[in-house]
Motif scaffolding. Structure first.
Motif, short mmCIF file in Angstrom:
data_model
loop_
_atom_site.label_atom_id
_atom_site.label_comp_id
_atom_site.label_asym_id
_atom_site.label_seq_id
_atom_site.Cartn_x
_atom_site.Cartn_y
_atom_site.Cartn_z
N TYR A 394 0.84 -1.21 0.00
CA TYR A 394 0.00 0.00 0.00
C TYR A 394 0.87 1.24 0.00
CZ TYR A 394 -3.55 3.32 1.73
OH TYR A 394 -4.42 4.38 1.90
N SER A 395 0.59 2.16 -0.92
CA SER A 395 1.29 3.44 -0.96
C SER A 395 0.35 4.53 -0.48
CB SER A 395 1.78 3.75 -2.38
OG SER A 395 2.21 5.09 -2.47
N GLU A 396 0.66 5.10 0.68
CA GLU A 396 -0.19 6.15 1.24
C GLU A 396 -0.24 7.36 0.31
OE1 GLU A 396 -2.23 7.26 4.88
OE2 GLU A 396 -0.31 6.34 5.36
N GLU A 397 0.92 7.77 -0.19
CA GLU A 397 0.98 8.96 -1.03
C GLU A 397 0.21 8.75 -2.34
OE1 GLU A 397 4.31 11.89 -3.16
OE2 GLU A 397 4.95 10.29 -1.77
N GLN A 398 0.42 7.61 -2.97
CA GLN A 398 -0.27 7.34 -4.23
C GLN A 398 -1.77 7.24 -4.03
OE1 GLN A 398 0.91 3.68 -6.12
NE2 GLN A 398 -0.45 3.96 -7.88
N THR A 399 -2.17 6.57 -2.95
CA THR A 399 -3.60 6.43 -2.69
C THR A 399 -4.25 7.79 -2.43
OG1 THR A 399 -3.26 4.22 -1.77
CG2 THR A 399 -5.32 5.34 -1.19
N ARG A 400 -3.60 8.60 -1.63
CA ARG A 400 -4.14 9.93 -1.32
C ARG A 400 -4.30 10.75 -2.60
NH1 ARG A 400 -5.00 13.53 2.65
NH2 ARG A 400 -4.58 11.93 4.21
N THR A 401 -3.28 10.71 -3.46
CA THR A 401 -3.33 11.47 -4.71
C THR A 401 -4.44 10.96 -5.62
OG1 THR A 401 -0.95 11.90 -4.59
CG2 THR A 401 -2.00 12.14 -6.75
N ASN A 402 -4.57 9.64 -5.70
CA ASN A 402 -5.61 9.05 -6.57
C ASN A 402 -7.01 9.38 -6.07
OD1 ASN A 402 -3.62 7.96 -8.17
ND2 ASN A 402 -3.79 5.89 -7.37
N ILE A 403 -7.18 9.38 -4.75
CA ILE A 403 -8.49 9.72 -4.19
C ILE A 403 -8.83 11.18 -4.48
CG2 ILE A 403 -9.76 10.06 -2.03
CD1 ILE A 403 -8.39 7.49 -1.00
N GLU A 404 -7.85 12.05 -4.32
CA GLU A 404 -8.09 13.47 -4.60
C GLU A 404 -8.49 13.69 -6.06
OE1 GLU A 404 -4.41 15.22 -3.43
OE2 GLU A 404 -4.93 15.29 -1.29
N ALA A 405 -7.81 12.99 -6.97
CA ALA A 405 -8.14 13.11 -8.39
C ALA A 405 -9.54 12.56 -8.68
CB ALA A 405 -7.10 12.39 -9.23
N PHE A 406 -9.87 11.46 -8.01
CA PHE A 406 -11.18 10.85 -8.18
C PHE A 406 -12.29 11.79 -7.71
CE2 PHE A 406 -14.55 8.03 -6.34
CZ PHE A 406 -15.01 7.49 -7.52
N MET A 407 -12.05 12.45 -6.59
CA MET A 407 -13.06 13.36 -6.06
C MET A 407 -13.21 14.58 -6.97
SD MET A 407 -14.18 11.63 -3.63
CE MET A 407 -15.41 12.83 -3.20
N GLU A 408 -12.12 15.01 -7.59
CA GLU A 408 -12.24 16.09 -8.57
C GLU A 408 -13.09 15.65 -9.77
OE1 GLU A 408 -8.31 17.29 -9.64
OE2 GLU A 408 -7.82 18.05 -7.63
N GLN A 409 -12.92 14.38 -10.16
CA GLN A 409 -13.73 13.83 -11.25
C GLN A 409 -15.20 13.80 -10.85
OE1 GLN A 409 -12.67 9.80 -12.22
NE2 GLN A 409 -14.08 9.66 -13.95
N LEU A 410 -15.49 13.42 -9.61
CA LEU A 410 -16.87 13.42 -9.13
C LEU A 410 -17.47 14.82 -9.16
CD1 LEU A 410 -17.22 11.05 -6.02
CD2 LEU A 410 -18.36 10.87 -8.24
N GLU A 411 -16.67 15.81 -8.79
CA GLU A 411 -17.15 17.18 -8.81
C GLU A 411 -17.59 17.58 -10.24
OE1 GLU A 411 -17.59 19.49 -6.53
OE2 GLU A 411 -16.86 18.37 -4.79
N GLU A 412 -16.81 17.15 -11.22
CA GLU A 412 -17.14 17.48 -12.61
C GLU A 412 -18.40 16.79 -13.07
OE1 GLU A 412 -13.71 16.44 -14.83
OE2 GLU A 412 -12.42 17.95 -13.87
N VAL A 413 -18.57 15.52 -12.63
CA VAL A 413 -19.73 14.73 -13.07
C VAL A 413 -21.01 15.24 -12.45
CG1 VAL A 413 -20.80 12.43 -12.96
CG2 VAL A 413 -18.37 12.66 -13.53
N THR A 414 -20.93 15.62 -11.16
CA THR A 414 -22.13 16.03 -10.43
C THR A 414 -22.31 17.54 -10.46
OG1 THR A 414 -20.87 16.05 -8.35
CG2 THR A 414 -22.04 14.03 -8.92
#
Length: 414
Positions: A394-414
């Protein structure tokens, strides 16, 4: 400060009762292991616990202990000791961390409950409905303790459940009875079995009702809360204690929902968690999603201990059906339908898949399901690479970055 008041409101009164129940469970097992006052059966987490309780055994669940190893972050240092005796780092990290724990004589039970070791089994009973690893795991301990090993071998990759499959599992359970009677020295009592099945069903229905409170807006709790509060549904099902606990928890969740109290203040997004927890990272993941105003409202994992098929009037067949209809043993089409129905109920707007390195049977992202669900439901998905217990995956840094990008994608969709 109003914000501080909101944070205080997200606590659970039931946590005190939870800690008492779990402490009582482990101390009762430790006492029986020391005195020999009662027989102890080890059981896989979705094994025939009702049958074992019906025969008078105290029941210990090694997967619960393994989850504790993960949550306390002891697992990663213990896994190599199982690797050293021939157990691959690629197999279940529950198995390897638990065997490593035993070899090194280190257990989270010591810090939590002042208990030096896991209880000694009189018999070990597995069900391969989860995976083959549980059989190998229990076989190691059977050799170590020179204790009998009994097992149920489940059909897998199932779409529609066939009656011959249920009948086969029921027969396998019934065929265990003489061997279990030999261990206990007494005959199976039908009334005691029926009571255990009845209590387990009641526990399941209450636990289901607790989870379904997250259909409320905002959600009164999250997946991360539920992974902790599910403890009694695993270790105490078939007992009155688990029924009492979930009655209290359900009442509290109803109060929170009625008052509009949310675990995630200002809930903006609702997510679904598919796969195992990352036990050693529950808190940082919970905090990150909370900061992003995202509530993880549902999961397949926590629903794995809902056995509403149980029927005390027909214990063996209903146990067989309950343990054969599990999500983990079903085919891809069924799983996609299940998650789609969950979306209709919980109204989540994104799905998180956990690709657990050492748990392929509980990692449902590997054969195109995220892509098919994105197309089917019209919502984004994210795959988090990690593991249930081995934090080296598990990479904490990679996971955190990926989650942040995912949430930005959700913001665009919704």
């Amino acid at each position: 400060m109003p914000e501080e008041k909101e944070r205080q409101q997200t606590g659970f009164r039931s946590t005190v009762k939870l800690k008492q129940l779990m402490a009582g469970h482990f101390h009762e097992l430790a006492d029986a292991s020391t005195t020999g006052g009662r027989k102890i059966a080890w059981c896989t987490s979705v094994g025939p616990a009702e049958l074992l309780r019906g025969m008078g055994f105290l029941v210990y669940f090694p997967e619960n202990h393994a989850a504790m190893l993960g949550a306390t972050r002891m697992a990663t240092e213990l896994i190599p000791h199982a690797n050293a005796i021939g157990y691959s780092p690629d197999i279940c990290s529950y198995l390897t961390s638990d065997i490593g724990s035993f070899l090194r004589k280190k257990t989270p039970l010591t810090a939590a409950y002042q208990i030096a070791s896991v209880p000694r089994p009189d018999v070990l009973v597995f069900n391969t409905n989860q995976c083959r690893d549980v059989k190998d795991w229990f076989a190691w301990y059977a050799r170590e303790f020179q204790a009998p090993l009994l097992g149920i071998h489940t059909h897998r990759e199932l779409g529609e459940i066939r009656e011959y499959q249920v009948s086969d599992i029921a027969r396998q359970m019934e065929e265990m009875v003489p061997a279990l009677e030999e261990v206990t020295g007494e005959k199976l009592r039908r009334d005691r079995l029926e009571e255990a099945v009845s209590l387990s069903r009641e526990t399941s229905l209450l636990w289901k009702a607790c989870l379904e409170m997250n259909a409320s807006f905002p959600a009164p709790w999250t997946f991360f809360d539920a992974t902790i509060h599910m403890g009694p549904a695993v270790v105490a099902r078939g007992t009155g204690e688990s029924v009492g606990y979930y009655k209290a928890l359900l009442e509290e969740l109803r109060e929170k929902a009625a008052a509009g109290i949310a675990t995630v203040t200002g809930e903006k997004h609702r997510l679904y968690w598919e796969g195992m927890p990352v036990w050693g990272k529950l808190r940082p993941l919970s905090e990150q999603f909370s900061a992003l105003k995202a509530s993880v409202v549902a999961s397949t994992y926590c629903n794995s201990w809902i056995f509403d098929q149980l029927d005390p009037a027909d214990p063996f067949v209903s146990m067989a059906r309950a343990y054969t209809e599990l999500f983990i043993v079903r085919d891809e089409a069924y799983k996609e339908q299940y998650i789609s129905r969950s979306r209709d109920f919980y109204k989540f707007d994104g799905i998180l898949f956990h690709d657990a390195k050492t748990c392929p049977n509980n990692s449902n992202n590997r054969y195109g399901m995220p892509e098919r669900l994105m197309k089917r439901l019209g919502i984004p998905t994210l795959t988090i690479n990690g593991d249930l217990n081995d934090l080296r995956c598990y990479s904490e840094e990679q996971t955190r970055t990926n989650i942040e990008a995912f949430m930005e994608q959700l913001e665009e969709v919704t």
